[in-house]
Write a protein that holds these residues in place. Structure first.
Motif, PDB file in Angstrom:
ATOM      1  N   ASN A 191       0.921  -1.305  -0.009  1.00  0.00           N
ATOM      2  CA  ASN A 191       0.030   0.235   0.121  1.00  0.00           C
ATOM      3  C   ASN A 191       1.015   1.229  -0.108  1.00  0.00           C
ATOM      4  OD1 ASN A 191      -1.952   2.029   0.260  1.00  0.00           O
ATOM      5  ND2 ASN A 191      -2.821   1.146   1.911  1.00  0.00           N
TER       6      ASN A 191
ATOM      7  N   MET B 159       0.574   4.130  -0.595  1.00  0.00           N
ATOM      8  CA  MET B 159       0.016   5.314  -0.070  1.00  0.00           C
ATOM      9  C   MET B 159      -0.225   5.584   1.571  1.00  0.00           C
ATOM     10  SD  MET B 159      -3.198   7.186  -2.449  1.00  0.00           S
ATOM     11  CE  MET B 159      -3.695   8.221  -1.275  1.00  0.00           C
TER      12      MET B 159
ATOM     13  N   MET C  24      -2.728  15.426  -8.230  1.00  0.00           N
ATOM     14  CA  MET C  24      -4.200  15.446  -8.135  1.00  0.00           C
ATOM     15  C   MET C  24      -4.742  14.203  -8.433  1.00  0.00           C
ATOM     16  SD  MET C  24      -6.231  17.757  -7.151  1.00  0.00           S
ATOM     17  CE  MET C  24      -7.898  17.826  -6.792  1.00  0.00           C
ATOM     18  N   SER C  25      -4.240  13.662  -9.737  1.00  0.00           N
ATOM     19  CA  SER C  25      -4.669  12.118 -10.173  1.00  0.00           C
ATOM     20  C   SER C  25      -4.477  11.018  -9.406  1.00  0.00           C
ATOM     21  CB  SER C  25      -4.358  12.145 -11.730  1.00  0.00           C
ATOM     22  OG  SER C  25      -3.053  12.389 -11.839  1.00  0.00           O
ATOM     23  N   LEU C  26      -3.328  10.993  -9.036  1.00  0.00           N
ATOM     24  CA  LEU C  26      -2.528   9.984  -8.221  1.00  0.00           C
ATOM     25  C   LEU C  26      -3.139   9.984  -6.705  1.00  0.00           C
ATOM     26  CD1 LEU C  26       0.978   9.554  -9.453  1.00  0.00           C
ATOM     27  CD2 LEU C  26      -0.900   7.777  -9.302  1.00  0.00           C
ATOM     28  N   THR C  27      -3.018  11.192  -5.987  1.00  0.00           N
ATOM     29  CA  THR C  27      -3.326  10.866  -4.552  1.00  0.00           C
ATOM     30  C   THR C  27      -4.424  12.033  -4.172  1.00  0.00           C
ATOM     31  OG1 THR C  27      -1.650  12.654  -3.991  1.00  0.00           O
ATOM     32  CG2 THR C  27      -1.007  10.438  -3.997  1.00  0.00           C
ATOM     33  N   GLU C  28      -4.711  13.046  -4.884  1.00  0.00           N
ATOM     34  CA  GLU C  28      -5.600  13.872  -4.612  1.00  0.00           C
ATOM     35  C   GLU C  28      -4.891  14.766  -3.311  1.00  0.00           C
ATOM     36  OE1 GLU C  28      -9.688  12.910  -4.294  1.00  0.00           O
ATOM     37  OE2 GLU C  28      -9.714  12.047  -6.164  1.00  0.00           O
TER      38      GLU C  28
ATOM     39  N   PRO D  98      -3.181  11.074   1.681  1.00  0.00           N
ATOM     40  CA  PRO D  98      -4.042  10.972   2.384  1.00  0.00           C
ATOM     41  C   PRO D  98      -4.148  12.270   3.451  1.00  0.00           C
ATOM     42  CG  PRO D  98      -2.409   9.408   3.143  1.00  0.00           C
ATOM     43  CD  PRO D  98      -2.178   9.894   1.997  1.00  0.00           C
ATOM     44  N   GLY D  99      -5.402  12.953   3.558  1.00  0.00           N
ATOM     45  CA  GLY D  99      -5.371  14.188   4.307  1.00  0.00           C
ATOM     46  C   GLY D  99      -4.938  15.049   3.528  1.00  0.00           C
ATOM     47  N   TYR D 100      -3.569  15.985   3.877  1.00  0.00           N
ATOM     48  CA  TYR D 100      -3.064  16.894   2.880  1.00  0.00           C
ATOM     49  C   TYR D 100      -1.912  16.682   2.777  1.00  0.00           C
ATOM     50  CZ  TYR D 100      -7.299  19.457   3.902  1.00  0.00           C
ATOM     51  OH  TYR D 100      -8.814  20.060   3.778  1.00  0.00           O
TER      52      TYR D 100
ATOM     53  N   ARG E  93      -7.392  25.183  -3.994  1.00  0.00           N
ATOM     54  CA  ARG E  93      -8.573  24.843  -3.006  1.00  0.00           C
ATOM     55  C   ARG E  93      -8.710  26.136  -2.072  1.00  0.00           C
ATOM     56  NH1 ARG E  93      -6.183  18.981  -1.409  1.00  0.00           N
ATOM     57  NH2 ARG E  93      -7.310  17.690  -2.838  1.00  0.00           N
TER      58      ARG E  93
ATOM     59  N   TYR F 126     -11.159  28.319  -4.412  1.00  0.00           N
ATOM     60  CA  TYR F 126     -12.560  27.805  -4.433  1.00  0.00           C
ATOM     61  C   TYR F 126     -13.176  27.787  -3.073  1.00  0.00           C
ATOM     62  CZ  TYR F 126     -11.923  26.864  -9.758  1.00  0.00           C
ATOM     63  OH  TYR F 126     -11.669  27.054 -10.794  1.00  0.00           O
ATOM     64  N   GLY F 127     -12.289  27.976  -1.896  1.00  0.00           N
ATOM     65  CA  GLY F 127     -12.974  28.011  -0.878  1.00  0.00           C
ATOM     66  C   GLY F 127     -13.278  29.417  -0.322  1.00  0.00           C
TER      67      GLY F 127
END
Lengths: 299, 417
Positions: free
Chosen positions: A158, A160, A243-247, A250-252, A263, A266-267
């Motif tokens: 795993n 990630m 963005m495509s692999l982990t966005e 995990p978390g930030y 972010r 757009y926030g």
């Protein structure tokens, strides 16, 4: 007397032509001002406000910049961005140079191999990232299943689940995609080096390593400079691959500054996100200037 | 001949320009992919029946972000399906409170859901209701003699039985790569507990005013910490999928329709995807509420407004926009809409077959027995559902223990205001 007149006329004509040709750069200058200088000035102004993207903007001085450096998430993003950029820039140059040295030598299918190496660079990094995600997804990816057949799926595991492995995967995918582009620039640089110089070094008894470090590498400096600068700029502003692999997860954990800017924007924190964009601009500018200065000195 | 031809062409051009100028163009902006084709059909019918009005649909995948750009650039659509509390606060929507023809047909609780808490006015009309809970495989449950859980202990017992009796089946599939999904778990479980204990209105007020004494997010024995500990226990005992951090919703659908996952949490919007992936699942999908996990609490189910329509406050085509919505809201169109969306209509005069009969009956039963909660629209602007989901990712990645998670959630919530 007549000849002096011709000389004077000729000089005047040349000066006029120079002045005239200078005006030819006006359209480009106007476009540069419209699409770079003006947005930059507006951006600087916006970064000093609390604008949310819709309502009224209030001037808040340097508060956005101060808040950025107090934000633990933003500091984590700087770390991720710098690690990604350093890892990518180093590996891209090493792998690109290796490819170029291999592809310089004649062999059957050289042109086809060059195309295959370069091909990933023309595919959208976002699509490339998703393709790699389908290949590498723990427990489900095609590569995972292939390794499972060989009894080695544990090596992929795993990826990630911990930060170093995730960053390594992100950097390797980026290197895989853009090494071909780096290779092309190095190939052009290698082809500009006269074979006489290398032959002379060989006749003088220089070993392969000595010929590479004393002849090839110094003469490749313009190509190295271009590659380092473009790789640093590209890697520091990385968005799509992460963005495509982990966005960014995990978390930030693997969020880059570009993703953070998007972010925040757009926030409803448009003013703040513009300030972060200014900071990213400086972060990119400093290493680029340093690398240009260093490589120019060697050049 | 040439002159005549040129004159005719010029005349045609002038006429088409005049026609274009004379038409009232109503821009309609949506982020709902499920209804694009259906709405295109309805719009065509409306345009044909209403000469002089031309409705144009624009779909954007990331509609909630794109609408911000549209507001910022001044290119605001006349009608839109995107709705945010901050836009309401900034006066971006037209007050629809006087549209009694619409409100008189709407389920009363849905009208309440459409009412802005601060002003008591309605700025959107929701055409549908959506529910969220656990989708479970009825075949697996029947085989193992299980019934849907109402308490957390029963829930864990069910998951444990599935794991022991069917080791190849994932008891609870969580697709944690998608932060919104984890954010929804927070929304439906700990926020759901707060909504049932404080009451819907009081909870909304507490969230709006950030009343920390009532919300109590950071407490060691509070709703957030207990939720986090429960999730960690499930992960530790292998009762959720191992790849929780990398699994996507597509993976979840695939696992569920092939019988490799016994249950997952989601809303009604997931139903059409399941049936599309495997139509034979129609009679095998069950629906259950979120079990009670805190002392003296009850099972919870989301029953919220869905598919809301608003008109821009700055629209210069208000009458045309209202005419279009009137047409869209008629019972025949809403029947088609409900069936395309896969969720029941919020209009009382619409009788639609929005789901397989057995499933629809089970949903109705859950709505009658569990506490109904709505979505939290009163979240702080700087702390989205995605942000909450990212905290859960951190929890599952081992960054926090349960109490650390609760504290981090409270901090992020407070900073979001």
């Amino acid at each position: 007397m007549q000849s002096k007149g011709w000389v004077a006329n000729g000089a005047r004509h040349k000066r006029h032509r120079r002045e005239y040709t200078q005006y030819m750069s006006l359209p480009a200058l106007l476009l540069f001002c419209a699409f770079f200088v003006y947005p930059l000035i507006r951006g600087v102004g916006m970064s000093l406000t609390d604008w949310d993207g819709m309502g009224e903007a209030t001037f808040i001085g340097l508060n956005n910049f101060a808040r950025f450096f107090q934000d633990a998430r933003a500091m984590g993003d700087i770390k991720t961005t710098l690690i990604f950029a350093a890892g990518s820039a180093i590996l891209l140059n090493l792998v690109g140079l290796m490819y170029a040295l291999l592809m310089e030598k004649p062999f059957h299918g050289r042109s086809a191999t060059r195309v295959i190496i370069y091909l990933p660079a023309i595919i959208s990094p976002l699509i490339m990232g998703y393709i790699w995600y389908f290949l590498l997804q723990p427990g489900r990816g095609f590569l995972y299943h292939a390794m499972e057949q060989l009894g080695t799926s544990f090596q992929l595991g795993n990826w990630m689940s911990d930060y170093p492995t995730t960053m390594t995967v992100l950097i390797l995918v980026n290197v895989w995609q853009y090494a071909g582009m780096t290779m092309i620039i190095y190939l052009a640089g290698l082809q500009n080096i006269s074979s006489d110089l290398r032959e002379a070094a060989m006749i003088d008894g220089a070993s392969t390593w000595q010929r590479f470090t004393r002849v090839t590498l110094p003469l490749l400096m313009p190509a190295i400079r271009i590659n380092i600068v473009t790789n640093i700029i590209g890697s520091l502003s990385v968005f799509d691959v992460i963005m495509s692999l982990t966005e960014g997860g995990p978390g930030y954990a693997t969020e880059s500054l570009s993703i953070y800017i998007m972010r925040m924007c757009y926030g409803s924190r448009t003013g703040y996100s513009t300030a972060v964009a200014m900071i990213l601009f400086m972060i990119i500018l400093i290493p680029v200037l340093i690398s240009m200065r260093l490589t120019r000195a060697k050049d | 001949m040439k002159k005549v031809l040129a004159l005719l062409l010029a005349l045609t051009l002038c006429l088409s320009v005049l026609t274009a100028v004379a038409d009232t163009k109503v821009s309609f902006f949506t982020g709902k992919i499920e209804t694009i084709d259906l709405l295109n059909g309805i719009i065509d019918e409306f345009n044909a029946a209403n000469p002089g009005i031309v409705v144009e649909q624009e779909y954007q995948n990331d509609a909630s972000s794109v609408i911000k750009v549209k507001f910022a650039s001044g290119e605001v659509p006349d009608v839109m399906t995107t709705y945010e509390q901050e836009f309401v606060d900034q006066g971006k929507y037209l007050d629809l409170s006087d549209m009694s023809d619409w409100w008189s047909r709407l389920v009363p609780s849905m009208k309440d859901s459409c009412t802005d808490l601060k002003t008591g006015k309605q700025f959107r009309v929701c055409t549908n209701m959506t529910m969220a809970g656990f989708f479970y495989n009825k075949e697996i449950y029947a085989k193992l003699g299980l019934t849907p859980a109402t308490t957390w202990d029963e829930f864990v017992a069910n998951l444990t039985t599935i794991k022991q009796q069917m080791p190849d089946v994932t008891p609870w599939f969580i697709f944690g790569k998608e932060a919104w999904h984890l954010g929804h778990l927070i929304e439906f479980i700990p926020h759901g507990y707060l909504k049932q204990t404080l009451g819907a209105l009081e909870c909304k007020k507490a969230m709006l005013n950030n009343d920390s004494a009532k919300l109590n997010f950071g407490a060691a024995d509070g709703a957030m910490a207990v939720f986090a500990q429960n999730l960690l226990d499930l992960q530790k005992n292998g009762l959720i999928n191992e790849d929780v951090l990398t699994a996507t919703s597509d993976n979840c659908v695939e696992a569920f329709v092939t019988g490799k996952a016994a249950m997952f949490s989601n809303g009604m919007w997931a139903l059409s995807g399941l049936l599309e992936a495997n139509p034979d699942m129609a009679d095998k999908i069950g629906f259950a509420p979120y079990p009670a996990y805190m002392p003296n609490s009850k099972p919870v189910v989301l029953c919220a407004e869905d598919s809301g329509y608003s008109i821009s406050a700055t629209s210069s085509n208000v009458d045309a926009a209202k005419a279009f919505l009137n047409y869209l809201f008629n019972a025949d169109n809403q029947k088609k809409y409900s069936e395309a969306l896969g969720s029941p209509s919020a209009f009382t005069d619409v009788d639609a077959n929005w789901a397989p009969a057995a499933f629809a009956a089970e949903v109705k039963n859950v709505l009658n027995t569990a506490v109904n909660i709505g979505f939290t629209n009163e979240k702080p602007a700087g702390f989205s559902g995605d942000d909450a989901g990212r905290l859960v990712q951190d929890l599952l990645a081992g960054t926090y223990d349960a109490q650390g998670f609760a504290k981090a959630y409270e901090k992020a919530w407070n900073e979001g205001f």
